[in-house]
Structure formats: structure tokens, C-alpha cells
Scaffold this active site. Structure first.
Site, PDB file in Angstrom:
ATOM      1  N   CYS A  68       0.869  -1.179   0.000  1.00 22.03           N
ATOM      2  CA  CYS A  68       0.000   0.000   0.000  1.00 22.03           C
ATOM      3  C   CYS A  68       0.904   1.227   0.000  1.00 22.03           C
ATOM      4  CB  CYS A  68      -0.991  -0.003   1.161  1.00 22.03           C
ATOM      5  SG  CYS A  68      -0.325   0.355   2.802  1.00 22.03           S
ATOM      6  N   HIS A 101      15.370 -13.587  11.477  1.00 24.04           N
ATOM      7  CA  HIS A 101      15.220 -13.450  12.925  1.00 24.04           C
ATOM      8  C   HIS A 101      13.774 -13.511  13.411  1.00 24.04           C
ATOM      9  CE1 HIS A 101      19.356 -11.291  13.521  1.00 24.04           C
ATOM     10  NE2 HIS A 101      19.442 -12.419  12.831  1.00 24.04           N
TER      11      HIS A 101
END
Length: 149
Positions: A68, A101
Site C-alpha cells: 500500500c 530473525h
């Protein structure tokens, strides 16, 4: 390659990038399920992000790409789902780290703040990275544990 089919969704501000990234994914050999929108007319992003995130919750897709204007609205919406870890990335290194991570499974991109070539590079880093597990797995598990806090 984590999954052969990748889910895509966005809004009017991200439409052109979504279409360009869809072409890149297909060129790389991925199948794509495009949840829309299908034009650049003004739309409400939750109308497209919710169905995509629900399909991911149900196990239909392992990875998603959402776009977006700022990347925030789509990421916030997607992250309402317990098994979605949408990461807003504007640099390739952030995309790599989000996968390595945080086991991010959805890449959120801010179309109004990065060039298309940067978005393609960020996508490449997102797709190339794998979750490292180890101490990161413990931390990711605690994200879902927060639902029972």
C-alpha cells in the site's frame, strides 16, 4: 524456494507495484494468487488483506506480499491474524532480517516511499532468506504466546 505459490494483496496506492512484483514472481517460477485489487481505483485495503491473511491462516499459502502507500495499513491488518508475521520493509537488509530473525511470512512494502527497483531488490532478499531458528525461535514463539497472556 519456501512455497511455490505466493499470495499478493494491496490497495490502489500499491496496485502498480503489486502488478510489477507479480510479474517478477512469475518470472522466477512462482505461482501467484492475487487477492486484488485488480485496478488502481480507490479501495479499502482491509477488503483485500483480510481474505489473503485468512487463506494463509488456513494453510493455503506460506508467504505473502502486500503493498500500500505506506505499507503500514496492510501490515497492521495482516498482523491481526495469529500466524501472520508481516514485516514492513524499505531496505533489503530489513527483509533479510525479518525472515532470518522473525520468521516473517508476509512482506509489506511502502509503494509511495521506495522506488520500484528497490521493491524488487527487497523482494529478492525476502525470498532468499531463511529463518535461522535457535534463539530466534524462542522469541518468535513468545509472539504467539502473547495471545494467552
Amino acid at each position: 524456494m519456501l512455497s511455490s505459490t505466493i499470495a499478493l494483496a494491496g490497495d490502489h496506492a500499491g496496485f502498480d507495484y503489486k502488478e510489477a512484483l507479480k510479474a517478477v514472481l512469475i518470472e522466477k517460477g512462482y505461482s501467484v494468487k492475487d487477492f486484488g485489487p485488480n485496478a488502481s481505483d480507490s479501495v479499502d485495503y482491509p477488503d483485500y488483506i483480510h481474505p489473503m491473511a485468512q487463506a494463509m491462516e488456513e494453510g493455503d499459502f506460506k508467504l505473502g506480499i502486500i503493498v500500500c502507500g505506506s505499507g503500514n495499513g496492510v501490515a497492521i491488518t495482516a498482523n491481526k491474524y495469529p500466524h501472520i508475521r508481516a514485516a514492513l520493509c524499505w531496505l533489503p537488509e530489513l527483509a533479510s532480517l525479518a525472515r532470518q530473525h522473525n520468521d516473517a511470512n508476509v512482506l509489506a512494502l511502502p509503494a509511495r516511499f521506495i522506488e520500484l527497483e528497490a521493491a524488487k531488490n527487497i523482494l529478492d532478499h525476502f525470498l532468499a532468506a531463511d529463518f535461522e531458528g535457535g534463539r530466534h525461535a524462542r522469541r518468535v514463539a513468545k509472539i504467539a504466546d502473547g495471545l494467552n497472556f
